[in-house]
Design a protein around this motif. Structure first.
Motif, PDB file in Angstrom:
ATOM      1  N   LYS A  92       1.548   6.634  -6.831  1.00 49.02           N
ATOM      2  CA  LYS A  92       0.235   7.741  -7.326  1.00 49.02           C
ATOM      3  C   LYS A  92       0.882   8.971  -7.069  1.00 49.02           C
ATOM      4  N   LEU A  93       1.486   9.405  -5.791  1.00 47.31           N
ATOM      5  CA  LEU A  93       1.949  10.790  -5.878  1.00 47.31           C
ATOM      6  C   LEU A  93       2.749  11.252  -6.794  1.00 47.31           C
ATOM      7  N   PHE A 152       0.940   4.323  -2.986  1.00 47.27           N
ATOM      8  CA  PHE A 152       0.683   5.367  -2.634  1.00 47.27           C
ATOM      9  C   PHE A 152       1.650   6.336  -3.247  1.00 47.27           C
ATOM     10  N   VAL A 169       0.827  -1.212   0.087  1.00 54.03           N
ATOM     11  CA  VAL A 169      -0.109   0.083  -0.067  1.00 54.03           C
ATOM     12  C   VAL A 169       0.953   1.128   0.011  1.00 54.03           C
ATOM     13  N   LEU A 170       1.837   1.514   0.924  1.00 56.35           N
ATOM     14  CA  LEU A 170       2.730   2.293   0.770  1.00 56.35           C
ATOM     15  C   LEU A 170       3.582   2.603  -0.637  1.00 56.35           C
TER      16      LEU A 170
END
Length: 61
Positions: free
Chosen positions: A29-30, A26, A22-23
Motif C-alpha cells: 500500500k505504501l 502495508f 499484514v506487513l
C-alpha cells in the motif's frame, strides 16, 4: 509436549504468518501511494508546462 503446548505452538505460527501477510500488504500500500503521488506530480508538471507554453505564445503576439 501435550495438546496445550501444541496448540500454543500453532497459534504462535499463525500469528507470525499473519504478521508477515499484514506487513506485506502495508508495504504494498505504501508503494502504491508513492506511485500514485508520483503520477499526480507528473500530471501537474505537464499541465504547468502547457500553461507556460500558452503564456509564452500569448506574449509573442
Amino acid at each position: 509436549m501435550g495438546f496445550p503446548g501444541l496448540l500454543l505452538l500453532l497459534v504462535m505460527f499463525a500469528l507470525i504468518a499473519l504478521f508477515g501477510v499484514v506487513l506485506a500488504l502495508f508495504i504494498r500500500k505504501l508503494l502504491q501511494r508513492q506511485a500514485d503521488k508520483r503520477d499526480s506530480l507528473t500530471r501537474i508538471e505537464q499541465k504547468l508546462d502547457k500553461l507556460m507554453e500558452q503564456q509564452e505564445n500569448r506574449q509573442r503576439r
